[in-house]
Design an enzyme around this catalytic site. Structure first.
Site, mmCIF file in Angstrom:
data_model
loop_
_atom_site.group_PDB
_atom_site.id
_atom_site.type_symbol
_atom_site.label_atom_id
_atom_site.label_comp_id
_atom_site.label_asym_id
_atom_site.label_seq_id
_atom_site.Cartn_x
_atom_site.Cartn_y
_atom_site.Cartn_z
ATOM 1 N N TRP A 322 0.832 -1.211 0.000
ATOM 2 C CA TRP A 322 0.000 0.000 0.000
ATOM 3 C C TRP A 322 0.865 1.259 0.000
ATOM 4 C CZ3 TRP A 322 -2.025 2.734 4.883
ATOM 5 C CH2 TRP A 322 -1.122 2.630 5.941
ATOM 6 N N ASP A 323 2.149 1.097 0.308
ATOM 7 C CA ASP A 323 3.086 2.218 0.307
ATOM 8 C C ASP A 323 2.933 3.042 -0.973
ATOM 9 O OD1 ASP A 323 3.882 0.042 1.945
ATOM 10 O OD2 ASP A 323 5.947 0.748 2.038
ATOM 11 N N GLU A 461 0.131 -3.179 12.614
ATOM 12 C CA GLU A 461 0.269 -4.643 12.544
ATOM 13 C C GLU A 461 0.589 -5.283 13.890
ATOM 14 O OE1 GLU A 461 3.171 -4.739 9.457
ATOM 15 O OE2 GLU A 461 1.695 -4.466 7.867
ATOM 16 N N LYS A 573 1.689 0.182 15.998
ATOM 17 C CA LYS A 573 2.996 0.135 15.326
ATOM 18 C C LYS A 573 3.186 1.378 14.456
ATOM 19 C CE LYS A 573 5.422 -2.526 11.764
ATOM 20 N NZ LYS A 573 5.348 -3.632 10.816
ATOM 21 N N GLN A 574 2.086 1.866 13.932
ATOM 22 C CA GLN A 574 2.158 3.045 13.067
ATOM 23 C C GLN A 574 0.797 3.735 13.015
ATOM 24 O OE1 GLN A 574 2.343 2.310 8.769
ATOM 25 N NE2 GLN A 574 2.285 0.138 9.234
HETATM 26 C C1 BGC Z 1 4.645 -1.817 7.469
HETATM 27 C C2 BGC Z 1 3.661 -1.799 6.321
HETATM 28 C C3 BGC Z 1 4.419 -1.494 5.040
HETATM 29 C C4 BGC Z 1 5.566 -2.458 4.841
HETATM 30 C C5 BGC Z 1 6.413 -2.107 3.645
HETATM 31 C C6 BGC Z 1 5.733 -2.825 7.172
HETATM 32 O O1 BGC Z 1 6.659 -2.841 8.213
HETATM 33 O O2 BGC Z 1 3.984 -2.126 8.672
HETATM 34 O O3 BGC Z 1 2.666 -0.834 6.545
HETATM 35 O O4 BGC Z 1 3.548 -1.551 3.973
HETATM 36 O O5 BGC Z 1 6.400 -2.448 5.985
HETATM 37 O O6 BGC Z 1 6.967 -0.838 3.766
#
Ligand code: BGC
Length: 751
Positions: A322-323, A461, A573-574
């Protein structure tokens, strides 16, 4: 060659490294053009002078890897930059270089090494004008006479995970072992001594060698061009095309290759440079970000997208997350719509993979892969080793489903900003409809009268198997509503097209009504009394831990607390609810946005590199420019600070997209409206001004905001008159009549 080997004078465009600074990630200095990405595992090192291989990735060249072939990864091409210099038979170690400078204004990497009486200066680029072309130039200055010098240039054919098809004197053609793709590389090398070209000995295929006796003050120039072609067709030999490209380069000459590349970069910078006056560090950070963003996309190839580390390293195996849609697309939509279109077409071409995933899991419509590669099939590994070396189950591939709404979100933003109706008709509408159809089947009505989405993972996550993640559900509702809007628009404006599309997808009025019902009844977790979204059902009942005492240590909060305690705590986590606030502020009525931000911001560990920029963007919108600036610096440090760690993982391209979003959407307060562009700048302490260009429906707009005077300017450089709204005031501007308004200087640092 002198001009070409000289870095730009203004050092906000330069990123350098010398050997006194220890080992530094080579991915930071990667050069890329969205098709080719080349980097050294280490470009400079104070350690032992070991030769470090250079790695080149070709976008879309994926193959099954690993002992059981269950993982799909980008496969490196052969190292086309190998060079060995020896004097009287003793090899000179040329890497790590003593000095390395990445000049982002021209997209070139310059290197310098002195060994005895020999000074080697080099430059390499992968052309932004013709992405299939790489060029290497080396200039040797030799002080001493009578040295027996040998220079051997080769392509490293060892340790390649590709099957050779044809290896000839100037050409290599390989096939991937499983995915049926082919790669061709045609190479030409030449050496000029004292102004005259010398014939090479060719002791082996793709190897050129020259030997001579030096004279004092001698200048020797080496040049090598490589042309790469990838083919996804089983019976197509890309060798012919690679040779044709190389012949073309021979005809036009290497200087023309450099000039066309520099012109392409100048054009990208014209469209995408963000100028920050008063804060050189921030200026450098945003140029570094825009450099990698401009390097990552290739509008000419709609079969590939951008992996989580772009083409700058091996992290995440080149997989697309999704980035791309949430963190990168905004930059491309507003500064390079052709690239944005192509990236979204990749999602269109991979719709079948998304349909298959939804069907396999028992739902309708399209559920995109959490990690995607060539076909759109799910690439998320089912197990990974954690930091203690234990295998753990990875559930993102089945549970992190917000990806489908994120893609729909980007489709809509692209169409709304560019007005590209053809894209909507040919691809965008189908993505919107199929993702909406997925959500309508995924959100299930229950006895309480609401539709629930159970068993997912949100952007945070740390928490798995959760129900009614606010981010997922509100984005899903938005996805369904935009699909219904698109359906209505197509029915009215393009009825024939609608009847073809709806017929093909089997969508009828009853189904659209059903979607609308689901959107009305989807459970969002919003409490109108408190103005709070609950991140997911039960989040507020989890342990509430003050994170402050944990954040100064080097270990992430999650590691200090352990997995079980983290899962049972209110630690994201984010950005999760905060990401929703960044993307859909209209889903937060009254002052509920700020309330949610104040609640969730201190409960985030920022363990993902995607997180700080999202928080910074929201903080800036609320006028807390001090906090926003802290997040800006934190994001910039992700790839620019020297720290030990894996050296070849690659740059964090989403965080780099986030820096641009934080500056443009946060500090400059830009938003895209139905009638044009709005600006509501709040510049942080130390920034005198910000200025940049954006594109909106075929127009090019130059905007600038000045902190002290509070003046905001907008100039229409291309296109028909449009509306610009500054600090809430709507004005029409045209190419003859720009706009300059004072919005009050005291608003900037409202905290
Ligand atoms: C993040 C995801 C992200 C992925 C790739 C993961 O650590 O939690 O949101 O899409 O890294 O950057």
């Amino acid at each position: 060659m002198e001009r070409i080997l000289k870095p730009t004078a203004d050092d906000t465009w330069l990123f350098g490294m010398d050997s006194s600074g220890g080992q530094v990630s080579g991915s930071r200095f990667a050069i890329s053009n969205g098709f080719l990405g080349t980097f050294d595992a280490a470009v400079a090192s104070a350690g032992d002078p070991v030769a470090v291989p250079t790695r080149t990735y070709v976008a879309g060249l994926f193959d099954a890897v690993g002992p059981d072939g269950s993982m799909t990864a980008l496969i490196p091409a052969a190292d086309w930059l190998r060079l060995h210099i020896s004097i009287a038979g003793t090899p000179l170690v040329r890497q790590p270089f003593q000095r390395t400078v990445l000049d982002v204004s021209r997209g070139v990497l310059m290197t310098e090494t002195r060994a005895g009486s020999l000074l080697e200066r080099g430059l390499r680029l992968v052309s932004l004008h013709d992405p299939s072309v790489g060029l290497q130039l080396i200039e040797l200055g030799i002080d001493e006479a009578g040295l027996e010098v040998t220079l051997e240039a080769s392509v490293d054919l060892s340790a390649l995970d590709l099957e050779p098809q044809r290896i000839e004197h100037d050409l290599g053609v390989w096939r991937t072992r499983h995915s049926g793709q082919a790669l061709a590389m045609a190479v030409a090398a030449a050496l000029e001594i004292d102004g005259a070209d010398r014939t090479a000995a060719t002791p082996a295929p793709l190897t050129w060698s020259w030997s001579w006796t030096s004279r004092a003050g001698q200048v020797v120039r080496f040049r090598r061009a490589a042309a790469f072609v990838r083919s996804d067709a089983a019976h197509f030999d890309p060798g012919v095309k690679a040779r044709d490209t190389l012949n073309h380069i021979r005809r036009i000459g290497w200087r023309s290759v450099v000039e066309a590349h520099e012109a392409a970069w100048a054009s990208r910078w014209h469209s995408s440079d963000v100028q920050i006056a008063g804060d050189a560090e921030a200026q450098r950070a945003i140029r570094f970000a825009a450099y990698h963003l401009n390097s990552a996309a290739n509008p000419a190839d709609e079969r590939v997208s951008i992996g989580a580390r772009s083409l700058t390293g091996e992290g995440y195996h080149g997989h697309v997350f999704w980035d791309t849609e949430i963190f990168l697309l905004p930059f491309y939509i507003l500064t390079w719509p052709e690239a944005a279109r192509s990236l979204l077409l990749y999602r269109f071409h991979t719709l079948d993979g998304a349909r298959a995933k939804a069907a396999r899991m028992g739902w309708r419509g399209a559920l995109y892969a959490w990690e995607s590669a060539l076909t759109g099939a799910e690439m998320t590994p089912e197990h990974l080793k954690d930091q203690d070396g234990n295998w753990v189950e990875v559930l993102c591939g089945t549970q992190e489903q917000h990806i489908s709404a994120d893609i729909a979100y980007a489709v809509w933003q692209y169409w709304r900003t560019t007005g590209d109706d053809r894209f909507l008709l040919e691809a965008g509408a189908e993505i919107l409809l199929e993702t909406a159809r997925f959500w309508a089947s995924r959100a299930v009505p229950e006895a309480d009268g609401y539709c629930h989405i159970r068993g997912v993972i949100g952007p945070d996550e740390n928490h798995e198997h959760i129900d009614d993640n606010a981010f997922t559900n509100v984005m899903a509702r938005w996805n369904i509503r935009r699909a219904l809007e698109a359906a209505e628009m197509l029915q009215q404006r393009w009825p024939q097209h609608w009847s073809g599309l709806s017929g093909r997808l089997g969508i009828n009025e009853a189904e659209l009504r059903e979607w609308s019902g689901v959107a009305e009844r989807i459970f969002t977790g919003f409490d109108a009394k408190t103005g709070m979204y609950e991140q997911f059902s039960g989040f507020f009942d989890l342990e509430d831990i003050d994170l402050a005492p944990f954040t100064d240590r080097t270990d992430p909060v999650e590691v200090q607390l352990g997995q079980e305690r983290t899962q049972n705590a209110q630690i994201a986590k984010q950005a999760d609810v905060v990401a929703l606030l960044a993307l859909l502020p209209e889903a937060f009525p009254g002052d509920s946005g700020l309330r949610n931000f104040r609640y969730y911001e201190p409960r985030c560990s920022h363990r993902s590199s995607l997180s700080p920029a999202m928080h910074g963007l929201v903080a800036a919108r609320y006028g807390d420019t001090g906090m926003a600036m802290r997040f800006f610096r934190q994001t910039a440090a992700i790839d620019l600070a020297d720290r030990p760690g894996p050296v070849d993982e690659g740059v964090h391209i989403a965080a780099l997209g986030g820096i641009w979003m934080l500056a443009v959407f946060g500090f400059a307060g830009l938003s895209v409206r139905e009638d044009g562009i709005a600006l509501d700048p709040r510049l942080p302490e130390g920034w005198d001004s910000i200025a940049f260009r954006v594109q909106w429906r075929g127009r090019c707009l130059y905007v600038g905001a000045h902190r002290r005077s509070g003046v905001v300017e907008a100039t229409l450089e291309e296109g028909e008159p449009m509306i610009v709204t500054i600090g809430g005031e709507r004005r029409e501007i045209s190419r003859d009549q720009g706009l300059s308004m004072r919005i009050g200087s005291n608003r900037h640092s409202r905290a």
